[in-house]
Design an enzyme around this catalytic site. Structure first.
Site, PDB file in Angstrom:
ATOM      1  CD  GLN A 116      -2.499   1.183   2.708  1.00 56.83           C
ATOM      2  OE1 GLN A 116      -3.118   0.247   3.100  1.00 56.83           O
ATOM      3  NE2 GLN A 116      -2.680   2.228   3.371  1.00 56.83           N
ATOM      4  CB  SER A 119       3.264   6.970   4.529  1.00 51.77           C
ATOM      5  OG  SER A 119       2.119   6.589   5.364  1.00 51.77           O
ATOM      6  CB  SER A 151       4.492  -3.075   5.370  1.00 50.61           C
ATOM      7  OG  SER A 151       4.402  -2.274   6.530  1.00 50.61           O
ATOM      8  CD  GLU A 234      -3.481   1.322   7.216  1.00 55.46           C
ATOM      9  OE1 GLU A 234      -2.496   1.069   6.850  1.00 55.46           O
ATOM     10  OE2 GLU A 234      -4.001   2.338   7.102  1.00 55.46           O
ATOM     11  CG  ASN A 353      -1.668   4.902  19.609  1.00 56.86           C
ATOM     12  OD1 ASN A 353      -1.753   4.204  18.525  1.00 56.86           O
ATOM     13  ND2 ASN A 353      -1.095   4.368  20.725  1.00 56.86           N
ATOM     14  CD  GLU A 354       0.058  10.587  19.461  1.00 55.55           C
ATOM     15  OE1 GLU A 354       0.622  10.155  20.662  1.00 55.55           O
ATOM     16  OE2 GLU A 354       0.160   9.987  18.313  1.00 55.55           O
TER      17      GLU A 354
END
Length: 388
Positions: A116, A119, A151, A234, A353-354
């Site tokens: 994928q 980013s 990945s 995802e 997480n944020e």
């Protein structure tokens, strides 16, 4: 076949066919592909995917039954996790019939590996700020740019690429999704080693890479809505461990820690109980989301809550392991070392997480949003890093 019998049959098949031990050096991908082909032929790959595209056409009940049977086995399927949990489901939902016909069956049989490509160095959690460009040229698109933290890209045959196709509209509106051949001239993949010593991620460079228009997924400049579909899959797949194999051999699992530490200490037992409670709560939450999906209820942003819970569980698990075992747990030759070193990545990959907390607060809890800039500003007029 009822579900109990289905689960028993799946477990018996896994008992007989799951490879054990480490593969010979360099044979990991070969072994993974051979196992996926056997899994597909046995009817356990693509359990809920439509039959016409190579799936089994069964329900989430059968998929959950297989997952329960597989929990005690270390399946060599990690390299297929992106395809099975993210890019494949996106093509099922948003691809053309020709794309489904071409790509889904080889994916399910383990013949082709997917990655994928979202980013970038300047667009991580704020992926809509990406700058990789795709320019239309006749019946094809020409791509230039860079992706990072991807990945399994060093093993991938195909990638799901999000690129900018219009800089004169607000950033979310100028994106288009494509399927790109990872072996095409102009695609350069460079593995990135993390602190575990392994190259689990990659950076990818695109230098005048051409993509035929028939490999476009969705409409031109509607890539953000396709990306939202992918991100939903995802986060659900990460939290549910799709393609990750079982947990039997996880060195920091509850079972492994119970055999490693002194469980006569009541404080240690309390911490192990806490680990069990968190693990069980996540499993039940994932089960609820799966049941609602089967009933036609869209999980939406609650998929981000599931991913956040898994990230926090993984960090708690690693922290507990270091506390109970001691400093030697992070030495290179210790069986816990790799699991501990990989744990922080779970709080970053698939959305930090944020960001997950922001999504849950905004879209699940309905909390007041943070101030944002005008979303009508064209991408070309935004400063790098501006949130919009």
């Amino acid at each position: 076949m009822d579900l109990a019998e289905y689960r028993r049959a799946a477990r018996a098949w896994l008992q007989e066919n799951t490879p054990t031990g480490e593969p010979p050096e360099g044979d990991g991908i070969t072994r993974a592909k051979e196992f996926m082909a056997k899994l597909y032929d046995a009817g356990y790959s693509g359990i809920i995917w439509p039959k016409q595209w190579g799936g089994q056409g069964l329900t989430l009940a059968e998929e959950r039954a297989f997952a329960a049977a597989a929990r005690d086995f270390a399946l060599p399927t990690y390299v297929f996790s992106i395809g099975l949990g993210m890019t494949g489901p996106t093509l099922v939902d948003r691809g053309t019939d020709a794309q489904r016909e071409r790509f889904l069956r080889p994916l399910l049989r383990g013949e082709e590996i997917w990655c994928q490509l979202f980013s970038e160095p300047g667009a991580g959690s704020d992926v809509a700020s990406l700058q990789t460009r795709a320019v239309h040229d006749g019946g094809q698109w020409v791509v230039n740019g860079q992706k990072v933290w991807t990945s399994v890209a060093h093993h991938a045959d195909w990638g799901l690429l999000l690129a900018r196709t219009d800089v004169d509209v607000p950033k979310h509106q100028g994106l288009t999704m494509f399927v790109v051949d990872m072996h095409h001239p102009g695609v350069t993949v460079r593995p990135l080693k993390d602190m575990s010593g392994r190259a689990n991620f990659n950076e990818i460079f695109f230098d005048n890479v051409t993509i035929p228009d028939e490999h476009r997924v969705g409409e031109v400049n509607d890539g953000w809505s396709v990306a939202v579909t992918t991100l939903l899959h995802e986060r659900l797949s990460i939290s549910a461990g799709v393609g990750m194999g079982g947990q039997k051999d996880h060195p920091a699992s509850l079972e492994a820690l119970r055999q490693t530490v002194d469980t006569s200490d009541p404080l240690v037992r309390d911490q192990l109980v806490e680990l069990h409670i968190r693990s069980r709560a996540l499993a039940l939450f994932n089960q609820r989301l799966a049941q609602e999906t089967e009933a036609g209820i869209f999980p939406g942003a609650r998929g981000s809550a599931a991913k956040l819970l898994l990230a926090e569980l993984t960090l708690f698990q690693a922290d507990l392991a270091t506390q109970l075992v001691g400093p030697e747990s992070v030495l290179a030759d210790h069986p816990l070392a790799q699991a501990i070193s990989l744990a922080p990545g779970m709080a970053l990959g698939g959305g930090t997480n944020e960001i997950m907390r922001n999504i849950v607060g905004d879209r699940v809890l309905g909390l007041p949003p943070e101030p944002r800039v005008d979303k009508t500003v064209p991408f070309k007029d935004l400063k790098v890093g501006t949130q919009a």
